[in-house]
Design an enzyme around this catalytic site. Structure first.
Site, PDB file in Angstrom:
ATOM      1  N   SER A 193       0.569  -1.298  -0.251  1.00  0.00           N
ATOM      2  CA  SER A 193      -0.015   0.085   0.277  1.00  0.00           C
ATOM      3  C   SER A 193       0.866   1.369   0.250  1.00  0.00           C
ATOM      4  CB  SER A 193      -1.059  -0.001   1.331  1.00  0.00           C
ATOM      5  OG  SER A 193      -0.240   0.117   2.549  1.00  0.00           O
ATOM      6  N   HIS A 228      -3.578  -3.320  -5.341  1.00  0.00           N
ATOM      7  CA  HIS A 228      -3.591  -2.891  -4.279  1.00  0.00           C
ATOM      8  C   HIS A 228      -5.318  -2.618  -3.714  1.00  0.00           C
ATOM      9  CE1 HIS A 228      -3.746   0.751  -1.142  1.00  0.00           C
ATOM     10  NE2 HIS A 228      -3.767  -0.121  -0.036  1.00  0.00           N
ATOM     11  N   GLU A 278      -7.032  -1.113  -6.353  1.00  0.00           N
ATOM     12  CA  GLU A 278      -5.809  -0.427  -8.242  1.00  0.00           C
ATOM     13  C   GLU A 278      -4.737  -1.158  -8.266  1.00  0.00           C
ATOM     14  OE1 GLU A 278      -5.341   3.982  -5.641  1.00  0.00           O
ATOM     15  OE2 GLU A 278      -4.093   2.032  -4.448  1.00  0.00           O
ATOM     16  N   ASN A 302      -4.741   6.169  -1.651  1.00  0.00           N
ATOM     17  CA  ASN A 302      -3.902   7.161   0.135  1.00  0.00           C
ATOM     18  C   ASN A 302      -2.998   7.692  -0.067  1.00  0.00           C
ATOM     19  OD1 ASN A 302      -4.062   3.940   1.910  1.00  0.00           O
ATOM     20  ND2 ASN A 302      -2.293   3.179   1.493  1.00  0.00           N
TER      21      ASN A 302
HETATM   22  N1  CAA Z   1     -13.995  -9.971   5.410  1.00  0.00           N
HETATM   23  C1  CAA Z   1     -15.098 -10.449   5.067  1.00  0.00           C
HETATM   24  N2  CAA Z   1     -16.215 -10.445   5.523  1.00  0.00           N
HETATM   25  C2  CAA Z   1     -16.388  -9.554   6.079  1.00  0.00           C
HETATM   26  C3  CAA Z   1     -15.386  -9.208   7.115  1.00  0.00           C
HETATM   27  C4  CAA Z   1     -14.153  -9.312   6.921  1.00  0.00           C
HETATM   28  N3  CAA Z   1     -13.483  -8.428   7.007  1.00  0.00           N
HETATM   29  N4  CAA Z   1     -15.996  -8.333   7.998  1.00  0.00           N
HETATM   30  C5  CAA Z   1     -17.483  -8.108   7.654  1.00  0.00           C
HETATM   31  N5  CAA Z   1     -17.799  -9.218   6.373  1.00  0.00           N
HETATM   32  C6  CAA Z   1     -19.114  -9.929   6.670  1.00  0.00           C
HETATM   33  C7  CAA Z   1     -19.324 -10.192   7.284  1.00  0.00           C
HETATM   34  O1  CAA Z   1     -20.444 -11.281   7.015  1.00  0.00           O
HETATM   35  C8  CAA Z   1     -20.344  -9.320   7.745  1.00  0.00           C
HETATM   36  O2  CAA Z   1     -21.606  -9.518   8.228  1.00  0.00           O
HETATM   37  P1  CAA Z   1     -22.830 -10.182   8.849  1.00  0.00           P
HETATM   38  O3  CAA Z   1     -22.284  -8.668  10.337  1.00  0.00           O
HETATM   39  O4  CAA Z   1     -24.023 -10.107   9.067  1.00  0.00           O
HETATM   40  O5  CAA Z   1     -21.585 -11.638   9.218  1.00  0.00           O
HETATM   41  C9  CAA Z   1     -20.793  -8.634   5.904  1.00  0.00           C
HETATM   42  O6  CAA Z   1     -19.609  -8.821   5.810  1.00  0.00           O
HETATM   43  C10 CAA Z   1     -20.916  -6.965   6.582  1.00  0.00           C
HETATM   44  O7  CAA Z   1     -20.470  -6.619   7.498  1.00  0.00           O
HETATM   45  P2  CAA Z   1     -21.043  -4.986   8.006  1.00  0.00           P
HETATM   46  O8  CAA Z   1     -22.714  -5.050   8.222  1.00  0.00           O
HETATM   47  O9  CAA Z   1     -19.507  -4.532   9.025  1.00  0.00           O
HETATM   48  O10 CAA Z   1     -20.646  -4.262   6.519  1.00  0.00           O
HETATM   49  P3  CAA Z   1     -21.401  -2.990   6.964  1.00  0.00           P
HETATM   50  O11 CAA Z   1     -22.215  -2.593   5.559  1.00  0.00           O
HETATM   51  O12 CAA Z   1     -21.543  -2.036   8.014  1.00  0.00           O
HETATM   52  O13 CAA Z   1     -19.600  -1.942   6.284  1.00  0.00           O
HETATM   53  C11 CAA Z   1     -17.490  -1.780   5.602  1.00  0.00           C
HETATM   54  C12 CAA Z   1     -18.597  -2.292   6.384  1.00  0.00           C
HETATM   55  C13 CAA Z   1     -17.581  -2.477   4.470  1.00  0.00           C
HETATM   56  C14 CAA Z   1     -15.997  -1.835   6.204  1.00  0.00           C
HETATM   57  C15 CAA Z   1     -17.870  -0.120   5.504  1.00  0.00           C
HETATM   58  O14 CAA Z   1     -18.020   0.280   7.206  1.00  0.00           O
HETATM   59  C16 CAA Z   1     -17.093   0.769   4.776  1.00  0.00           C
HETATM   60  O15 CAA Z   1     -16.454   1.023   3.348  1.00  0.00           O
HETATM   61  N6  CAA Z   1     -16.141   1.509   5.483  1.00  0.00           N
HETATM   62  C17 CAA Z   1     -14.827   1.910   5.393  1.00  0.00           C
HETATM   63  C18 CAA Z   1     -13.983   1.370   4.993  1.00  0.00           C
HETATM   64  C19 CAA Z   1     -12.184   1.749   4.208  1.00  0.00           C
HETATM   65  O16 CAA Z   1     -12.553   3.340   4.190  1.00  0.00           O
HETATM   66  N7  CAA Z   1     -11.302   0.772   4.176  1.00  0.00           N
HETATM   67  C20 CAA Z   1     -10.030   1.215   3.230  1.00  0.00           C
HETATM   68  C21 CAA Z   1      -9.246   1.564   4.588  1.00  0.00           C
HETATM   69  S1  CAA Z   1      -7.556   2.275   3.980  1.00  0.00           S
HETATM   70  C22 CAA Z   1      -7.139   0.742   3.156  1.00  0.00           C
HETATM   71  O17 CAA Z   1      -7.793  -0.242   3.278  1.00  0.00           O
HETATM   72  C23 CAA Z   1      -5.946   1.439   2.505  1.00  0.00           C
HETATM   73  C24 CAA Z   1      -4.849   0.993   2.904  1.00  0.00           C
HETATM   74  O18 CAA Z   1      -3.598   0.605   2.560  1.00  0.00           O
HETATM   75  C25 CAA Z   1      -4.075   0.658   4.564  1.00  0.00           C
END
Ligand code: CAA
Length: 280
Positions: A117, A138, A150, A188
């Site tokens: 990343s 990514h 990405e 990022n």
């Molecule tokens: N892996 C697989 N499945 C997953 C999971 C995971 N890690 N986490 C949750 N799930 C599944 C679960 O089964 C869950 O259902 P249950 O709770 O019924 O078991 C289902 O997905 C839905 O989960 P949520 O109800 O938690 O989903 P949500 O609608 O609240 O969305 C989210 C969660 C997608 C994380 C949302 O909150 C979101 O988009 N958040 C922003 C995340 C973001 O910005 N990420 C980028 C981070 S930066 C990055 O990654 C870059 C880097 O280089 C560091």
């Protein structure tokens, strides 16, 4: 492409392996210890079981997907892979050693992908005899849920390798975008200084993490607040990525805020350690 290798089955690697299994690929998952690989298989099995329980996946499809995951601790077992996606620790020396070993293990036409990343894909690929076979993909955390990938063209990535990675991103059900190997790529480059600003605002204004999160969720439409997001990403991952961007761009906003560095030193990494801005 039929067989995908994934090296490193932590949060990102196991998510990427899950996507490949769901897309119908055979997956060879590599971890340094078998127990860690088994934890990843349990995690994948758990999330796919939830899909069955929610009626979005058949039980037979779930069992078939989990059955297509082969675990190994030997890089030589990746020999049959068409593509290997590296999701190991974010350290250039570690990635160099891995890429050298992978090049010696895989077929000459296999594509080598890094999920880095914050490091340069060009620098990671520089140790290869054939750096044109390397490309960045990514994924975002959590990989099974975040739609973006990405596709990062390094200085010497071959055109057909770049397009094959783009196509793989689509086969994994993602929305791929084409990026160059610039610091932080696209998302990022924007998100890291933004999250750093959010942490600085905590100290400058005295607002609580709960109120800042509510503010950004309900006033700016973020799916989760910045503190909750940092807890999800992990202070270790975020501070490391911030430092890497700061080193390359020298913009003060890229440098990790002291509060996050203190959290890192205290082992308050977020969800993975049970405590960050929130307790879990
Ligand atoms: N892996 C697989 N499945 C997953 C999971 C995971 N890690 N986490 C949750 N799930 C599944 C679960 O089964 C869950 O259902 P249950 O709770 O019924 O078991 C289902 O997905 C839905 O989960 P949520 O109800 O938690 O989903 P949500 O609608 O609240 O969305 C989210 C969660 C997608 C994380 C949302 O909150 C979101 O988009 N958040 C922003 C995340 C973001 O910005 N990420 C980028 C981070 S930066 C990055 O990654 C870059 C880097 O280089 C560091």
């Amino acid at each position: 492409m039929k067989v995908v290798g994934v090296v490193g089955l932590g949060a990102m690697g196991s998510g990427i392996a899950q996507l490949a299994l769901e897309a119908g690929f055979d997956v060879v998952g590599h971890e340094v210890e078998l127990a860690r690989g088994e934890q990843a298989r349990d995690r994948i099995g758990h999330f796919l079981t939830r899909k069955v329980e929610k009626g979005t996946m058949e039980q037979s499809a779930r069992d078939d997907a989990v059955g297509r995951l082969r675990l190994t601790t030997e890089l030589a077992d990746l020999a049959g892979c068409d593509v290997v996606i590296e999701a190991a620790f974010e350290d250039l020396a570690v990635k160099h050693e891995l890429f050298r070993a992978l090049e010696a293990s895989v077929r000459s036409d296999a594509i080598l992908v890094t999920n880095t990343s914050a490091l340069s894909v060009t620098e990671i690929a520089s140790v290869l005899d054939r750096p044109e076979r390397a490309v960045g993909m990514h994924f975002f955390n959590p990989a099974p849920l975040m739609p973006l990938v990405e596709i990062v063209r390094a200085e010497r990535t071959a055109d057909d390798v770049f397009e094959a990675a783009y196509e793989l991103g689509r086969k994994l059900g993602k929305t791929p975008i084409r990026c160059s190997d610039t610091p932080g790529f696209v998302v990022n480059r924007v998100l890291i200084p933004l999250l750093n600003d959010c942490v600085r605002v905590l100290d400058e204004t005295g607002v609580s993490p709960e109120d800042l999160d509510a503010g950004m969720q309900h006033g700016a439409g973020w799916p989760m607040g910045p503190c909750a997001l940092l807890d999800l990403v992990g202070a270790d991952v975020h501070v490391h990525a911030s430092e890497a961007l700061y080193e390359k761009l020298r913009e003060p906003r890229m440098a990790p805020p002291p509060r996050l560095v203190r959290m890192l030193k205290a082992g308050k990494l977020g969800r993975k350690t049970g405590e960050g801005f929130y307790t879990y």
